[in-house]
Scaffold this motif. Structure first.
Motif, mmCIF file in Angstrom:
data_model
loop_
_atom_site.group_PDB
_atom_site.id
_atom_site.type_symbol
_atom_site.label_atom_id
_atom_site.label_comp_id
_atom_site.label_asym_id
_atom_site.label_seq_id
_atom_site.Cartn_x
_atom_site.Cartn_y
_atom_site.Cartn_z
ATOM 1 N N LYS A 138 0.853 -1.180 0.000
ATOM 2 C CA LYS A 138 0.000 0.000 0.000
ATOM 3 C C LYS A 138 0.889 1.229 0.000
ATOM 4 O O LYS A 138 1.839 1.319 0.774
ATOM 5 C CB LYS A 138 -0.920 0.006 1.227
ATOM 6 C CG LYS A 138 -1.944 1.133 1.211
ATOM 7 C CD LYS A 138 -2.919 1.015 2.375
ATOM 8 C CE LYS A 138 -3.981 2.104 2.303
ATOM 9 N NZ LYS A 138 -4.948 1.986 3.436
ATOM 10 N N LYS A 139 0.560 2.159 -0.869
ATOM 11 C CA LYS A 139 1.377 3.350 -1.028
ATOM 12 C C LYS A 139 0.480 4.554 -1.265
ATOM 13 O O LYS A 139 -0.469 4.485 -2.041
ATOM 14 C CB LYS A 139 2.350 3.180 -2.207
ATOM 15 C CG LYS A 139 3.255 4.364 -2.439
ATOM 16 C CD LYS A 139 4.170 4.124 -3.626
ATOM 17 C CE LYS A 139 5.078 5.314 -3.895
ATOM 18 N NZ LYS A 139 5.946 5.083 -5.077
ATOM 19 N N SER A 140 0.783 5.627 -0.587
ATOM 20 C CA SER A 140 0.033 6.869 -0.780
ATOM 21 C C SER A 140 1.017 8.033 -0.751
ATOM 22 O O SER A 140 2.017 8.006 -0.036
ATOM 23 C CB SER A 140 -1.030 7.046 0.313
ATOM 24 O OG SER A 140 -0.426 7.095 1.588
ATOM 25 N N SER A 145 1.134 12.541 -1.332
ATOM 26 C CA SER A 145 0.418 13.800 -1.556
ATOM 27 C C SER A 145 1.441 14.924 -1.675
ATOM 28 O O SER A 145 2.510 14.884 -1.051
ATOM 29 C CB SER A 145 -0.564 14.081 -0.414
ATOM 30 O OG SER A 145 0.123 14.184 0.819
ATOM 31 N N GLY A 163 -2.331 14.124 -5.484
ATOM 32 C CA GLY A 163 -2.447 12.989 -4.578
ATOM 33 C C GLY A 163 -2.534 11.691 -5.347
ATOM 34 O O GLY A 163 -3.065 11.639 -6.459
ATOM 35 N N SER A 164 -1.976 10.626 -4.787
ATOM 36 C CA SER A 164 -2.027 9.307 -5.409
ATOM 37 C C SER A 164 -2.137 8.251 -4.319
ATOM 38 O O SER A 164 -1.612 8.426 -3.220
ATOM 39 C CB SER A 164 -0.780 9.049 -6.276
ATOM 40 O OG SER A 164 0.387 9.072 -5.480
ATOM 41 N N ASP A 165 -2.813 7.166 -4.650
ATOM 42 C CA ASP A 165 -3.023 6.085 -3.694
ATOM 43 C C ASP A 165 -3.041 4.769 -4.453
ATOM 44 O O ASP A 165 -3.719 4.647 -5.477
ATOM 45 C CB ASP A 165 -4.333 6.292 -2.934
ATOM 46 C CG ASP A 165 -4.459 5.363 -1.739
ATOM 47 O OD1 ASP A 165 -3.508 4.607 -1.494
ATOM 48 O OD2 ASP A 165 -5.502 5.406 -1.054
ATOM 49 N N ASP A 210 -3.045 0.372 -3.835
ATOM 50 C CA ASP A 210 -3.216 -0.740 -2.907
ATOM 51 C C ASP A 210 -3.243 -2.029 -3.713
ATOM 52 O O ASP A 210 -4.032 -2.157 -4.651
ATOM 53 C CB ASP A 210 -4.503 -0.581 -2.098
ATOM 54 C CG ASP A 210 -4.582 -1.567 -0.947
ATOM 55 O OD1 ASP A 210 -3.683 -2.413 -0.840
ATOM 56 O OD2 ASP A 210 -5.538 -1.482 -0.153
#
Length: 223
Positions: free
Chosen positions: A80-82, A84, A125-127, A129
């Motif tokens: 999981k990577k997020s 901003s 922003g990026s997310d 999973d």
């Protein structure tokens, strides 16, 4: 535009013909057979042969080149990577009316003053999973016995299903102490493991994106 699309299509088609594409009966994954003893056999009248293991008085764990061991595939991965990013910038400048001799200086009846304001705001922003799991088993050969007693293993399994083939490949190094009494070992205990699970044929190709979709979702697309 049509010339660009044709060029991109040719590039993608040339990339599809990968020289290292998997195929059955790959010599790299060929079965390993134990070497026959070369020492001269001395007739002693006994049925015991020291060159081979006696199954009545020893366990069934793999320990020689050519022995078979079953690897239990119990792989689970989760990532999981997020991220901003936000940038804000404000600029303001004001110059009061110019005066001379106690009276404001005017041009065509208007005073000389200056006002400037700038505002910049950017946010991104990026997310992501992702999770994967692999359960099953595969029997492999002992390829080499290292100086410290560890075993190099390698093997593959191919299954033909309908119009395509599915395969599992694994290579790595294991410790004899990690082998269970039933001659199995968990995949988490395989060092330097290389595990491949994929497929070929119509079913596998249907799950792949077309070359135009890959272009629009790839790093070459500037927008």
């Amino acid at each position: 535009m049509s010339a660009l699309l044709l060029a991109l299509g040719a590039a993608q088609l040339s990339g599809c013909a990968h020289p290292n594409a998997p195929y059955p009966d790959d010599p790299f994954y060929a079965p390993i057979y134990p070497e026959l003893p070369t020492s001269q056999v001395v007739t002693t009248g006994s049925i015991y042969n020291s060159s081979y293991r006696n199954e009545l008085y020893s366990d069934i764990k793999a320990h020689r080149v050519g022995d078979v061991i079953t690897v239990l595939l119990e792989e689970q991965t989760k990532a999981k990577k997020s991220a901003s990013k936000e940038i804000t910038k404000d600029s303001n400048m004001q110059l009061d009316p110019i005066s001379a001799g106690g009276a404001p200086v005017t041009v065509n009846g208007k005073t000389l003053d200056l006002k400037y304001a700038e505002e910049f705001d950017m946010s991104r922003g990026s997310d992501a999973d992702q999770s994967n799991s692999l359960d099953g088993s595969i029997s492999v050969n002992v390829l080499q016995v290292l100086a410290n007693g560890n075993l190099v293993i390698r093997g593959e399994k191919w299954m033909t299903i309908n119009d395509g083939d599915e395969f599992i490949r694994i290579t790595g190094i294991i410790r004899p102490r990690d082998i269970s009494p039933d001659n199995t070992i968990e995949s988490q205990r395989v060092a330097n493991a290389r595990i491949q699970y994929s497929g070929t044929g119509t079913f596998a190709d249907s799950q792949k994106s077309g070359w135009l979709s890959q272009f629009f979702s790839g790093p070459l697309w500037p927008f």
